[in-house]
Design an enzyme around this catalytic site. Structure first.
Site, PDB file in Angstrom:
ATOM      1  N   GLY A   3     -44.672   7.835 -25.667  1.00 46.80           N
ATOM      2  CA  GLY A   3     -45.565   6.679 -25.791  1.00 46.80           C
ATOM      3  C   GLY A   3     -45.030   5.755 -26.871  1.00 46.80           C
ATOM      4  N   ALA A   4     -43.695   5.729 -26.978  1.00 45.97           N
ATOM      5  CA  ALA A   4     -43.043   5.087 -28.127  1.00 45.97           C
ATOM      6  C   ALA A   4     -43.180   3.571 -28.129  1.00 45.97           C
ATOM      7  CB  ALA A   4     -41.566   5.496 -28.167  1.00 45.97           C
ATOM      8  N   GLY A  11     -46.015   2.146 -27.478  1.00 49.16           N
ATOM      9  CA  GLY A  11     -47.456   1.893 -27.654  1.00 49.16           C
ATOM     10  C   GLY A  11     -47.826   1.583 -29.093  1.00 49.16           C
ATOM     11  N   GLN A  12     -49.130   1.378 -29.309  1.00 48.42           N
ATOM     12  CA  GLN A  12     -49.557   0.905 -30.626  1.00 48.42           C
ATOM     13  C   GLN A  12     -49.558   1.973 -31.719  1.00 48.42           C
ATOM     14  OE1 GLN A  12     -53.407  -0.467 -31.306  1.00 48.42           O
ATOM     15  NE2 GLN A  12     -54.432   0.988 -29.962  1.00 48.42           N
ATOM     16  N   ILE A  13     -49.877   3.226 -31.392  1.00 47.68           N
ATOM     17  CA  ILE A  13     -49.808   4.264 -32.436  1.00 47.68           C
ATOM     18  C   ILE A  13     -48.352   4.443 -32.876  1.00 47.68           C
ATOM     19  CG2 ILE A  13     -50.069   6.730 -32.921  1.00 47.68           C
ATOM     20  CD1 ILE A  13     -52.519   6.763 -31.139  1.00 47.68           C
ATOM     21  N   ARG A  45     -57.662   5.642 -20.042  1.00 52.59           N
ATOM     22  CA  ARG A  45     -58.789   5.518 -19.119  1.00 52.59           C
ATOM     23  C   ARG A  45     -58.937   4.051 -18.723  1.00 52.59           C
ATOM     24  NH1 ARG A  45     -64.137   8.948 -20.011  1.00 52.59           N
ATOM     25  NH2 ARG A  45     -65.079   8.644 -17.998  1.00 52.59           N
ATOM     26  N   ASN A  61     -53.455  12.987 -16.287  1.00 53.81           N
ATOM     27  CA  ASN A  61     -52.826  13.544 -17.479  1.00 53.81           C
ATOM     28  C   ASN A  61     -52.269  14.942 -17.256  1.00 53.81           C
ATOM     29  OD1 ASN A  61     -52.752  11.620 -19.709  1.00 53.81           O
ATOM     30  ND2 ASN A  61     -54.901  11.400 -19.186  1.00 53.81           N
ATOM     31  N   ASN A  99     -54.857  11.514 -25.217  1.00 51.27           N
ATOM     32  CA  ASN A  99     -56.154  12.075 -24.784  1.00 51.27           C
ATOM     33  C   ASN A  99     -56.237  12.369 -23.293  1.00 51.27           C
ATOM     34  OD1 ASN A  99     -57.717  12.412 -27.099  1.00 51.27           O
ATOM     35  ND2 ASN A  99     -57.867  10.180 -27.306  1.00 51.27           N
ATOM     36  N   ASP A 141     -60.014  12.926 -37.124  1.00 50.53           N
ATOM     37  CA  ASP A 141     -61.438  13.218 -37.293  1.00 50.53           C
ATOM     38  C   ASP A 141     -61.682  13.852 -38.666  1.00 50.53           C
ATOM     39  OD1 ASP A 141     -61.936  12.608 -34.395  1.00 50.53           O
ATOM     40  OD2 ASP A 141     -60.595  14.303 -34.189  1.00 50.53           O
ATOM     41  N   HIS A 164     -61.525  17.062 -29.522  1.00 50.70           N
ATOM     42  CA  HIS A 164     -61.389  15.697 -30.049  1.00 50.70           C
ATOM     43  C   HIS A 164     -62.141  14.762 -29.086  1.00 50.70           C
ATOM     44  CE1 HIS A 164     -59.880  11.959 -31.604  1.00 50.70           C
ATOM     45  NE2 HIS A 164     -59.417  11.656 -30.420  1.00 50.70           N
TER      46      HIS A 164
HETATM   47  P1  NAI Z   1     -51.036   2.641 -25.972  1.00 53.33           P
HETATM   48  O1  NAI Z   1     -51.605   2.374 -24.633  1.00 53.33           O
HETATM   49  O2  NAI Z   1     -50.812   1.531 -26.935  1.00 53.33           O
HETATM   50  O3  NAI Z   1     -49.628   3.398 -25.801  1.00 53.33           O
HETATM   51  C1  NAI Z   1     -49.445   4.473 -24.934  1.00 53.33           C
HETATM   52  C2  NAI Z   1     -48.010   4.436 -24.494  1.00 53.33           C
HETATM   53  O4  NAI Z   1     -47.778   5.629 -23.736  1.00 53.33           O
HETATM   54  C3  NAI Z   1     -47.680   3.250 -23.592  1.00 53.33           C
HETATM   55  O5  NAI Z   1     -46.535   2.576 -24.070  1.00 53.33           O
HETATM   56  C4  NAI Z   1     -47.431   3.899 -22.230  1.00 53.33           C
HETATM   57  O6  NAI Z   1     -46.487   3.218 -21.454  1.00 53.33           O
HETATM   58  C5  NAI Z   1     -46.930   5.272 -22.672  1.00 53.33           C
HETATM   59  N1  NAI Z   1     -46.951   6.292 -21.636  1.00 53.33           N
HETATM   60  C6  NAI Z   1     -47.815   6.455 -20.611  1.00 53.33           C
HETATM   61  N2  NAI Z   1     -47.445   7.487 -19.838  1.00 53.33           N
HETATM   62  C7  NAI Z   1     -46.328   8.006 -20.390  1.00 53.33           C
HETATM   63  C8  NAI Z   1     -45.474   9.077 -20.053  1.00 53.33           C
HETATM   64  N3  NAI Z   1     -45.693   9.814 -18.976  1.00 53.33           N
HETATM   65  N4  NAI Z   1     -44.418   9.331 -20.838  1.00 53.33           N
HETATM   66  C9  NAI Z   1     -44.160   8.575 -21.918  1.00 53.33           C
HETATM   67  N5  NAI Z   1     -44.928   7.537 -22.292  1.00 53.33           N
HETATM   68  C10 NAI Z   1     -45.994   7.257 -21.544  1.00 53.33           C
HETATM   69  O7  NAI Z   1     -51.947   3.781 -26.613  1.00 53.33           O
HETATM   70  P2  NAI Z   1     -52.080   4.253 -28.125  1.00 53.33           P
HETATM   71  O8  NAI Z   1     -53.130   3.448 -28.782  1.00 53.33           O
HETATM   72  O9  NAI Z   1     -50.748   4.332 -28.744  1.00 53.33           O
HETATM   73  O10 NAI Z   1     -52.719   5.713 -27.908  1.00 53.33           O
HETATM   74  C11 NAI Z   1     -51.992   6.727 -27.271  1.00 53.33           C
HETATM   75  C12 NAI Z   1     -52.884   7.909 -26.957  1.00 53.33           C
HETATM   76  O11 NAI Z   1     -53.373   8.504 -28.130  1.00 53.33           O
HETATM   77  C13 NAI Z   1     -54.108   7.571 -26.119  1.00 53.33           C
HETATM   78  O12 NAI Z   1     -54.279   8.589 -25.142  1.00 53.33           O
HETATM   79  C14 NAI Z   1     -55.232   7.626 -27.117  1.00 53.33           C
HETATM   80  O13 NAI Z   1     -56.470   7.902 -26.493  1.00 53.33           O
HETATM   81  C15 NAI Z   1     -54.760   8.754 -27.976  1.00 53.33           C
HETATM   82  N6  NAI Z   1     -55.382   8.865 -29.290  1.00 53.33           N
HETATM   83  C16 NAI Z   1     -55.645  10.114 -29.771  1.00 53.33           C
HETATM   84  C17 NAI Z   1     -56.167  10.315 -31.021  1.00 53.33           C
HETATM   85  C18 NAI Z   1     -56.451  11.679 -31.522  1.00 53.33           C
HETATM   86  O14 NAI Z   1     -57.004  11.778 -32.618  1.00 53.33           O
HETATM   87  N7  NAI Z   1     -56.131  12.752 -30.832  1.00 53.33           N
HETATM   88  C19 NAI Z   1     -56.484   9.160 -31.874  1.00 53.33           C
HETATM   89  C20 NAI Z   1     -56.147   7.880 -31.310  1.00 53.33           C
HETATM   90  C21 NAI Z   1     -55.617   7.760 -30.054  1.00 53.33           C
END
Ligand code: NAI
Length: 340
Positions: free
Chosen positions: A17-18, A20-22, A98, A111, A137, A165, A193
């Protein structure tokens, strides 16, 4: 004697997910040395899906432009066989988000497919000592699926992120008492979570005027601790989305750094942290074979349950409710596993 980082072996760290925003915050901190230390050279591997490769090129350019001295190499790819090859650490952030109108079941199904495939890639290409953190998630169940799909890697090497959390709970207590987050220790996040998680402060301590006191004694507001505090932590992710129109990213990246740094270097003496790990059926009456968030201590890159904490009825009920949700998630996910 000088320690020359050019001579020490790099470790290979994968972030999925490199694009993405995190990852945008996380990659910077990892590359800077915030996780594996200022002397540890790194090979960073970035995986995302094919349509995101242009964006990933931009992230790659920026990482190069940071001119971090620890970075030996940065690899960006959309291929699992490249991404998972000989890695020491996998931080699995990418997942299917989602979308509007999507049922929870559909989300799980999408997922399961991703984490089954990435688990199989871990099994086939990664080092057997690889440490795997699942963030995407539903993190607990995705982690379980990845682990089940990588039978040659010890189950204990897999964990999921509940540190955000945990940090949220610490911060809420610190704000209430008027101390810094560093003065609060040993909060616990139990379970999933999700909004059924149980933030528990019965065993936590706050440093007030140089002395460790129990949270109930420091806060002096039992109603708040049993009500608004728990709900604020449970609903914090949703509150951030509502305000920012985007989910938590900076704080998630910070929590990932805290989690992986503790795996790498161990938890401080006298402190425990929360992470989602495999349940053995013996600890705290949590059913076996769930990735459930527990209090753990870590030493020599190995976690152990913190055993023997007394659990009152209020806590028991909440711990069971989140276990029930995870059991249901597992059942649905395992159903999909055979056809994914
Ligand atoms: P984002 O949508 O900005 O980035 C996700 C990235 O993952 C995108 O670039 C997407 O193209 C990529 N992606 C999708 N399928 C993929 C795959 N099969 N292989 C490689 N990359 C793939 O999302 P963000 O904000 O970076 O969040 C990522 C995840 O982290 C979400 O599922 C979010 O719900 C989860 N999350 C979990 C937390 C926790 O405490 N466990 C806290 C915050 C977010």
């Amino acid at each position: 004697m000088f320690y020359d980082i050019r001579k020490s072996q790099p470790i290979k760290v994968l972030v999925t997910g490199a694009a993405g925003q995190i990852a945008y915050s996380l990659l910077y901190s990892v590359a800077k040395g915030d996780v594996f230390g200022p002397d540890q050279p790194l090979v960073l591997v970035m995986l995302d899906i094919t349509p995101m490769m242009n964006v990933l090129d931009g992230v790659l350019m920026e990482l190069q432009d940071c001119a971090h001295p620890l970075l030996r190499e940065v690899i960006s790819t959309d291929k699992e066989e490249v991404a998972f090859k000989d890695i020491d650490v996998a931080i699995l952030v990418g997942s299917m988000p989602r979308k509007e109108g999507m049922e929870r079941k559909d989300l799980l199904k999408a997922n399961v497919k991703i984490f089954k495939s990435q688990g199989a890639a871990l099994d086939k290409y990664a080092k057997k000592t690889v440490k795997v953190l699942v963030v995407g998630n539903p993190a607990n169940t995705n982690c379980l699926i990845a682990s089940k799909s990588a039978p040659s890697i010890p189950k204990e090497n897999f964990s999921c992120l509940t540190r955000l959390d945990h940090n949220r709970a610490k911060a809420q207590i610190a704000l209430k008492v008027g101390v810094t987050a560093k003065d609060v220790k040993n909060v616990i996040i139990w379970g999933n979570h999700s909004s059924t998680q149980y933030p528990d402060v019965n065993h936590a301590k706050v440093k007030v005027q140089g002395k460790d006191v129990g949270v109930y004694e420091a806060v002096k507001n039992d109603n708040w601790l049993k009500g608004d505090f728990i709900q604020t932590v449970q609903q914090r992710g949703a509150a951030v989305i509502k305000a920012r129109k985007l989910s938590s990213a900076m704080s998630a990246a910070k929590a990932i750094c805290d989690h992986v740094r503790d795996i790498w270097f161990g938890t401080p003496e006298g402190e425990f942290i929360s992470m989602g790990v495999i349940s053995d059926g013996n600890s705290y009456a949590v059913p076996e074979d769930l990735i459930y968030s527990f209090p753990v201590v870590i030493k020599n890159k190995t976690w152990k349950f913190v055993e023997g904490l007394p659990i009152n009825d209020f806590s028991r009920e909440k711990m069971d409710a989140t276990a029930k949700e995870l059991t249901e998630e597992r059942e649905t996910a395992v159903e999909f596993l055979s056809c994914a």
